[in-house]
Design an enzyme around this catalytic site. Structure first.
Site, PDB file in Angstrom:
ATOM      1  CG  ASP A 233      -1.938   1.123   1.174  1.00 42.10           C
ATOM      2  OD1 ASP A 233      -2.785   1.125   0.267  1.00 42.10           O
ATOM      3  OD2 ASP A 233      -1.863   2.027   2.030  1.00 42.10           O
TER       4      ASP A 233
ATOM      5  CB  VAL B 285     -25.939   1.033 -21.411  1.00 43.05           C
ATOM      6  CG1 VAL B 285     -25.848   1.523 -22.843  1.00 43.05           C
ATOM      7  CG2 VAL B 285     -26.333  -0.419 -21.359  1.00 43.05           C
ATOM      8  CD  GLU B 286     -19.150  -2.495 -19.910  1.00 44.72           C
ATOM      9  OE1 GLU B 286     -18.077  -3.110 -19.885  1.00 44.72           O
ATOM     10  OE2 GLU B 286     -19.221  -1.284 -19.621  1.00 44.72           O
TER      11      GLU B 286
ATOM     12  CE  LYS C 299     -19.246   1.161 -21.717  1.00 47.26           C
ATOM     13  NZ  LYS C 299     -19.396   2.176 -20.663  1.00 47.26           N
TER      14      LYS C 299
ATOM     15  CB  SER D 136     -16.622  -3.940 -16.096  1.00 44.50           C
ATOM     16  OG  SER D 136     -17.716  -4.393 -16.871  1.00 44.50           O
TER      17      SER D 136
ATOM     18  CG  HIS E 179     -13.227  -1.266 -14.093  1.00 44.95           C
ATOM     19  ND1 HIS E 179     -12.794  -2.552 -13.882  1.00 44.95           N
ATOM     20  CD2 HIS E 179     -14.563  -1.280 -13.844  1.00 44.95           C
ATOM     21  CE1 HIS E 179     -13.817  -3.313 -13.514  1.00 44.95           C
ATOM     22  NE2 HIS E 179     -14.894  -2.559 -13.484  1.00 44.95           N
TER      23      HIS E 179
ATOM     24  CD  GLU F 298      -9.036  -3.374 -13.256  1.00 42.13           C
ATOM     25  OE1 GLU F 298      -8.310  -4.363 -13.350  1.00 42.13           O
ATOM     26  OE2 GLU F 298     -10.188  -3.351 -13.743  1.00 42.13           O
TER      27      GLU F 298
ATOM     28  CG  ASN G  87     -13.950  -8.093 -14.184  1.00 46.50           C
ATOM     29  OD1 ASN G  87     -14.276  -8.502 -13.078  1.00 46.50           O
ATOM     30  ND2 ASN G  87     -14.551  -7.055 -14.753  1.00 46.50           N
TER      31      ASN G  87
END
Length: 717
Positions: free
Chosen positions: A296, A401-402, A407, A429, A450, A462, A500
């Site tokens: 960290d 919306v993904e 996009k 994502s 992200h 991210e 992911n």
């Protein structure tokens, strides 16, 4: 009287000596080996001196002492338990020498006095604390216990109950709380602190305070009779065991150390503390938690570099006002960065503002914000249905919306309306940053940002760079994430990015285990016992079965050799086909009902087992805990190594912290690579060989084989 690299001692007026901590070439004071040695020498100089009537202990820094130098723990803790215990006892002789000086002493706590810093203050007869200072024992959060006399002096000073609460809790405490339990003797404004400490010592030297009685209290046994002792410790140990959980032994060990030493004098009690400290220092838990702390610190240092290299964001904007957009807007505003929230529907804007308002209301309820402060923060979010003020924004975060087509349209639209130097980031994502960049005229100003859900709680962001992303764009977005109170980890564009991409092989191992006859309830139970906040079936429900199914398709396309979802019909496929999307529609692998506070509570649905049975060609069979853990964790470890090998992430520290901060990887195991170090690479390879028939998901990389043959670790001691 004495001058070192970290400590100096001078004689003031009226026979009062001042021992000042002032570490050269550092903004803070901490206890490293050199400082402990200098404290020993300073104590010897004070003991030899004539004409000294009293001592004040001060700091020339903004903090008092932040604690031990944790970077020294790695080498120190390689020693045997007996050697560590002996070292702790020898170090304590240094603090005893200060405590045993033949005149009264007082510490002036001007800022943070944590761990060894607070233990230093406890070695003096009195403590005066600035109103703005904080004290405490954070050691249990590193998997260890206080080692410089904290479990000995503190309970004798404030009582066993208070000491147990502070030491086992590991929290920082404000001046009022410290005064309330008599951990300090006075609280004064910072500008009056030094004078107050001098005056207190003068009065003690003049006989107005019985400093010798105070000292005797700290050096004698704990004032508890047998019945009181049984009640205090008999209640505390099971309560703390329940609160800390089986994976975190340090809080309970700290209480047991206090209990064992209760009837002893200071020196005998310190031997018991040293033994308990050494026992905790040798645990894998301490190794992992200290590693997380150092990782960290490394991330914070990197973030400072991004802040220097990037442009300051003074006005932000977010496109899309759903739960995610509202969360991003709230997080920006709460950290003082004004943000425009744009959507095409007024209803969506109401939802986004409602989300921000709800989060602020909770802060007001908890006393963290006043209603006026909450109102001021809310006014920093400007909802709008048009692009009117976008000409002045520094950063735009797209959170629509993904869907790549939607996009791309929105990104091209906004690029035409902002300044040429405005950075545009997509909160995607799974969609390729390079693919989205094809819609833009200035791809160098575009990248991924992200956030994880819920935005206000999850610490990770991210920052994903594409082939054409400029270094300035990366630095600016990483700096903006830091300014929002998040931990940015910069990763290279690839299907699934970092988190992911690593999570889905874990899900792949789980899907195959279910196919081969495992019970989903047993897997969830075993993985939660392993340390995950929720088992994989429960996690799929929280993520959303439809979302997970979609991301799975993206990853299957990106890595068909090991993440293809066409080889067999999975339990996830069945849930998706039956429109059991998880918490979002009340049924997935589990059924959900809301409690009085609106929180979803899961219950077992008998139909789930029937649906899973339809994709178990050989029926059910018993799985051992070890097999369940290995079949889920091995693919995760291997994929993390692949990400490192391919340069998706620069360092093992960033890879592991992405998992800890992004998906709740068990902190006491340190991350996938730290866990691999703990298990041992040779053992990992043996386990991979055992499951080789399951395919590429269990195939170790060439770098793993090389590490095993050379005996290397991801995190050398």
């Amino acid at each position: 009287m004495y001058q070192g690299q970290s400590i100096r001692v001078a004689l003031l007026d009226d026979g009062i000596a001042e021992l000042c901590f002032d570490r050269k070439d550092d903004a803070i004071n901490k206890f490293d080996a050199r400082t402990v040695q200098e404290l020993k020498e300073a104590g010897e100089a004070l003991a030899r001196a004539s004409g000294v009537r009293g001592l004040i202990v001060t700091s020339a820094k903004d903090v008092f002492i932040v604690g031990a130098d944790i970077t020294e723990f790695g080498a120190s803790f390689q020693r045997s338990e007996e050697e560590i215990a002996a070292w702790a006892y020898e170090a304590n002789k240094v603090f005893n020498a200060i405590e045993d000086l033949p005149f009264p002493s007082c510490t002036a706590i001007n800022g943070f006095a944590l761990g060894g810093g607070f233990e230093m203050a406890l070695a003096t007869d009195y403590r005066v604390m600035a109103t703005t200072a904080q004290v405490g024992f954070p050691e249990v959060k590193l998997g260890i216990i206080p080692g410089f006399g904290g479990t000995v002096r503190f309970p004798r000073l404030v009582g066993a109950d208070n000491a147990i609460e502070w030491i086992a809790g590991g929290e920082q405490n404000k001046a009022e709380a410290a005064l309330k339990i008599h951990a300090v003797d006075a609280v004064v404004p910072l500008e009056k602190l030094r004078d107050a400490a001098i005056r207190l010592v003068q009065q003690a030297a003049e006989g107005k305070y019985d400093w010798q009685a105070r000292r005797a209290q700290k050096k004698g046994p704990l004032k508890l009779d047998a019945i009181e002792s049984m009640m205090v410790f008999g209640t505390a140990i099971p309560f703390i065991q329940g609160k800390a959980g089986k994976h975190y032994p340090a809080p309970v060990e700290a209480v047991k150390s206090i209990q064992k030493a209760a009837s002893k004098s200071r020196d005998e009690a310190l031997k018991i503390e040293g033994s308990s400290f050494a026992k905790m220092a040798k645990t894998t838990v301490a190794d992992a938690l200290i590693g997380i702390f150092l990782n960290d610190q490394f991330l914070k240092k990197k973030a400072k570099g991004y802040i220097k290299a990037g442009r300051k964001v003074e006005q932000a904007a977010v496109l899309g006002a759903g739960i995610m957009g509202g969360g991003i807007a709230y997080q920006s505003a709460v950290k003082g960065i004004p943000i425009i929230m744009k959507d095409i529907a007024a209803k969506a804007l109401d939802l986004g503002m409602g989300e921000a308002n709800k989060l602020l209301a909770k802060q007001v309820e908890r006393g963290k914000l006043s209603p006026e402060q909450a109102g001021k923060i809310l006014s920093m979010i400007r909802p709008t249905l048009n692009y009117g003020d976008f000409g002045g924004v520094d950063v735009v975060v797209e959170a629509v919306v993904e869907n790549p087509k939607v996009k791309k349209t929105v990104l091209a639209e906004v690029e035409a309306l902002v300044k040429p130097q405005t950075i545009i980031a997509s909160n995607t994502s799974s969609i390729s940053i390079d693919e989205l960049a094809t819609a833009l005229k200035r791809p160098e100003n575009f990248l991924g940002m992200h956030f994880f859900n819920p935005v206000h709680r999850m610490p990770l962001v991210e920052v994903i760079y594409g082939e054409k992303t400029s270094k300035e764009a990366i630095a600016t977005i990483a700096a903006y994430a830091s300014a929002m109170g998040k931990t940015p980890i910069v990763v290279k564009n690839c299907p699934g990015f970092l988190v992911n991409r690593i999570l889905f092989p874990y899900f792949g191992g789980w899907s195959m285990a279910l196919r081969d006859g495992a019970d989903y309830l047993q897997i969830d139970k075993v993985m939660e016992s392993f340390g995950w906040p929720m088992g994989p079936a429960y996690l799929q429900d929280v993520v959303g079965i439809d979302t997970s199914h979609h991301v799975g398709d993206v990853l299957a396309e990106g890595y068909p050799d090991r993440m293809s979802n066409k080889e067999f019909k999975s339990a996830l496929d069945v849930m998706y086909e039956h429109k059991r999307y998880g918490q979002k529609n009340g049924v997935g692998f589990y059924k959900y009902q809301e409690d009085k506070k609106g929180k979803p509570i899961k219950t077992v649905d008998p139909q789930t087992a029937e649906l899973i049975a339809s994709v178990q060609p050989k029926g059910q069979r018993d799985f051992s805990e070890e097999e369940i853990i290995d079949r889920l964790m091995l693919p995760m470890i291997i994929e993390t190594v692949r990400c490192l090998d391919e340069g998706i992430v620069e360092t093992p520290a960033e890879a592991d912290m992405g998992l800890v901060y992004g998906i709740g990887f068990p902190p006491f195991r340190g991350g996938a690579l730290k866990y691999a170090d703990t298990v041992g690479m040779k053992t990992i390879l043996d386990k991979c060989a055992k499951y080789a028939a399951l395919g590429k998901l269990y195939e170790p990389t060439a770098s793993m084989k090389k590490m095993a043959s050379e005996g290397r670790l991801f995190f050398p001691k």
